[in-house]
Design an enzyme around this catalytic site. Structure first.
Site, PDB file in Angstrom:
ATOM      1  N   CYS A 279     -16.463  -9.363 -11.624  1.00  0.00           N
ATOM      2  CA  CYS A 279     -16.453  -7.905 -11.714  1.00  0.00           C
ATOM      3  C   CYS A 279     -17.733  -7.244 -11.233  1.00  0.00           C
ATOM      4  CB  CYS A 279     -16.110  -7.464 -13.130  1.00  0.00           C
ATOM      5  SG  CYS A 279     -17.300  -7.947 -14.407  1.00  0.00           S
ATOM      6  N   HIS A 335     -17.357  -5.597 -18.766  1.00  0.00           N
ATOM      7  CA  HIS A 335     -16.643  -5.427 -17.501  1.00  0.00           C
ATOM      8  C   HIS A 335     -17.373  -4.352 -16.712  1.00  0.00           C
ATOM      9  CE1 HIS A 335     -13.612  -5.507 -14.499  1.00  0.00           C
ATOM     10  NE2 HIS A 335     -13.144  -4.293 -14.758  1.00  0.00           N
ATOM     11  N   ASP A 358     -12.121   0.868  -9.926  1.00  0.00           N
ATOM     12  CA  ASP A 358     -12.403  -0.526 -10.292  1.00  0.00           C
ATOM     13  C   ASP A 358     -11.837  -1.457  -9.230  1.00  0.00           C
ATOM     14  OD1 ASP A 358     -12.854  -2.946 -11.457  1.00  0.00           O
ATOM     15  OD2 ASP A 358     -11.878  -2.483 -13.359  1.00  0.00           O
TER      16      ASP A 358
END
Length: 690
Positions: A279, A335, A358
């Site tokens: 991530c 995250h 994202d």
């Protein structure tokens, strides 16, 4: 007295064009990309110098025929704003493409050019047109412009622009909420070749491959570009930049070994998807590309980040009797994603500002592994019907947690729960320093506060609306009867649903009016009204009976009725409306040929129509015509009065004049039922075929 024809504007000969890359790039804050080529930001003027050939006519701005053209993409089109032409004007216009001569000395002409602040970004060709004589002046790259107040990415603070656009280094936060550790990262958006790679990413996205003209035109919107980057930074679906991997890193680089985006982007440009990323790597590369293109961007870390697989805003940790996790929902220690700064004309100005996207491939959105951009304002206020992917991101920072055990008999037993363990210490690098800046308050109200619980309840409500494809507010729908024949009585319904969180009171009206095909309204043929009070989620139905003896004199031969449902709260001025236009079904004409149609041989046609009206029809007639079936003039068969539910019948004899396929057209007309049409395909045989 004859007029003297005007001479055409003088065409000057251009020896060369100096794009003044060094000076322009410096004033546009792109000098770190190098000085070899022109790189400018939209909505801001740049200067070029035209050197005329020796002996060329003197340049006079007033007599000039100069027209500049700027083109981008493989299929430039005027209607797509990818092929724009503009003439010289007295001064630059800051809201559109424009050009103006600043100085004219000897054989040099200095021209100032400004692009539209909403122009698509990308590589442009600049062309000069003089009375059809075209001269290529060179190429330039156009970027988003956070310094331009008319640009969708405008950011008022200079210190923030320095941080979120120009800074090439940053901190990415990892660890746990009890031990947050900053990791340095080299974004390197101005390193040699990186800008070209960022533009290549746009050109490799599937939307460009499918329709290059449409994709290039859409690149004027940072919302569109950010959504494309969210999909292209991961390799799922599209051979994007990074392959995600959370175990077994053989055959690639461990995600923890990367220290900057440059190596990753260069490897992708040379060899395709790079192995491997997680991530924080996905987010860092997305930040690099966004800043390179001129979109202000920050990397954000969410500690205790929920992954809600079933979109119910609850993380259901289910364990078996041995304590093994058996549910797909999960909570990540942390995250990482990105926030990008822009306006949201698609949502409304109240949702401008930071937008979350994202690039880590978790769930699909519109069939593609991407996520966002979703407005932080929408996330904080629980407005989950606002695109894009707001429910998923809301759950990442706000989901409630429930721990359950599944017994051997299948029964689920709740053992614990929390409303505070998700979305903690949401962090980004502070502006102008390496310190951590907590932005949790931008994403959510304080945990346990009254506002936080109210937002969560609203979000649950909006999430249900989202899954049903509905919007918040008072929703109106009109439902029709299955059969609506002219002449019959039938019912239509207006259904009001209160999708607000609170009770609503309003006047609810449902009416019907005759309407012509041109939209001209006629008489009212039905009306019902009520004052209603609806609880949240409540439904109210109004039924309107349309009776033939009421609408018969109002409708035209088009047989159209407009239905309008309307609600109004005079105190709050809140109103809603739904509208449908119905066409009343007409009776069928039964057409039957009594035998085969043969050239010059008589054939009988039987015609039947059932009167659907509850009253007799007068002045009835069938009119028939068809190429090769009549002598060129329509044939009319008149019928006596036809009572209610009785059949109008007629028989006509035809003598076909030519063989082959043709169509028999029939029209029925009467005093109360007009212009009923039907047809039948007919094949006429030759004598020899009989």
């Amino acid at each position: 007295m004859s007029k003297v024809p005007l001479s055409p504007p003088a065409v000057v000969e251009i020896e060369r064009c100096d794009l003044s890359s060094e000076e322009n790039n410096s004033s546009h804050r792109t000098e770190l990309n190098g000085e070899e080529r022109l790189i400018v930001r939209r909505g801001q003027a740049f200067n070029i110098t035209l050197h005329l050939k020796a002996g060329s006519k003197d340049f006079q701005p007033g007599d000039s025929s100069f027209t500049f053209t700027a083109q981008t993409g493989p299929q430039p089109r005027k209607e797509s704003d990818t092929d724009v032409s503009f003439k010289l004007c007295e001064s630059i216009v800051d809201s559109e493409w424009s050009a103006s001569v600043t100085t004219c000395v000897g054989n040099t002409v200095c021209v100032s050019i400004s692009s539209s602040p909403s122009a698509p970004i990308g590589v442009y060709a600049l062309i000069l047109d003089q009375e059809g004589q075209k001269t290529s002046l060179g190429q330039f790259i156009l970027l988003f412009n956070p310094w331009c107040p008319r640009d969708a990415v405008y950011m008022q603070s200079e210190t923030k622009r320095q941080e979120y656009v120009l800074s090439q280094h940053g901190q990415i936060y990892r660890g746990t909420h009890k031990r947050i550790k900053g990791t340095p990262w080299n974004f390197g958006q101005f390193e040699p070749g990186i800008l070209d790679i960022c533009l290549k990413i746009l050109d490799k996205n599937p939307k460009f491959v499918f329709d290059a003209a449409k994709d290039c035109s859409a690149r004027g919107s940072p919302v569109y570009v950010t959504r494309v980057l969210s999909a292209m930074i991961n390799s799922n679906d599209d051979r994007g930049v990074l392959v995600g991997k959370w175990w077994d890193y053989s055959g690639g680089v461990h995600p923890g070994n990367w220290v900057g985006s440059g190596d990753i982007l260069r490897q992708w440009a040379e060899r395709g998807p790079v192995r491997f990323g997680q991530c924080w790597v996905f987010a860092a590369v997305a930040c690099t590309v966004s800043r390179a293109l001129g979109i202000p961007c920050r990397v954000v870390t969410n500690f205790g980040s929920a992954h809600d697989t079933n979109a119910n805003l609850v993380i259901e940790n289910v364990y078996d009797e041995h304590g093994e996790a058996i549910s797909p929902d999960s909570i990540w220690n942390f995250h990482v994603w990105v926030d990008s700064w822009m306006t949201r004309p698609d949502l409304g100005s109240e949702y401008d500002g930071w937008q979350t996207s994202d690039p880590t491939p978790q769930e699909t959105s519109d069939g593609v592994f991407c996520c966002g951009p979703a407005s932080l304002r929408a996330i904080k206020e629980g407005e989950l019907t606002k695109k894009y992917d707001t429910p998923f991101i809301f759950a990442e920072v706000n989901a409630d947690v429930v721990d359950m055990v599944r017994l051997s008999d299948g029964q689920l037993v709740q053992i614990s729960g929390s409303t505070k363990s998700v979305g903690c210490f949401i962090s980004t690098k502070a502006v102008g320093s390496d310190k951590r800046h907590d932005v949790t308050h931008q994403y959510k109200y304080p945990e346990g506060s009254k506002e936080e619980r109210q937002v969560y309840e609203k979000a649950q409500h909006h999430n249900k609306l989202q899954q049903r494809g509905e919007e918040p507010g008072l929703q109106l729908k009109i439902k029709l009867a299955e059969r609506m024949f002219v002449g019959s009585d039938f019912e239509v319904h207006a259904v009001l649903t209160n999708n607000h969180m609170e009770t609503r009171t309003c006047t609810f009206t449902f009416l019907a009016r005759a309407v012509g095909y041109s939209g001209k309204l006629g008489e009212t043929c039905g009306l019902v009204s009520d004052k209603v009070e609806l609880l949240s989620g409540g439904v109210k139905r109004l039924t309107l009976k349309l009776e033939y003896n009421v609408y018969r004199s109002a409708i035209t031969s088009d047989r159209l009725i407009q239905l309008v449902a309307f609600t109004l709260n005079k105190e709050t001025t809140e109103c809603s409306k739904a509208e449908k236009t119905i066409v009343l079904d007409e009776p069928d004409i039964e057409i039957q040929l009594m035998g085969e149609a043969t050239v010059k041989q008589p054939v009988a046609v039987e015609l039947t129509l059932l009167n659907p009206l509850p009253e007799p029809l007068q002045d009835c007639s069938f009119t028939i015509e068809g190429t090769g079936l009549t002598d060129g003039t329509p044939v009319t068969a008149r019928v006596a009065s036809v009572g209610p539910a009785e059949e109008a019948k007629a028989s006509v004899e035809l003598r076909p004049s030519s063989s082959g396929s043709t169509v028999l057209l029939v029209n029925f007309d009467s005093d109360k039922l007009r212009n009923i049409k039907s047809f039948v395909n007919v094949f006429v045989k030759d004598h020899e075929e009989v």
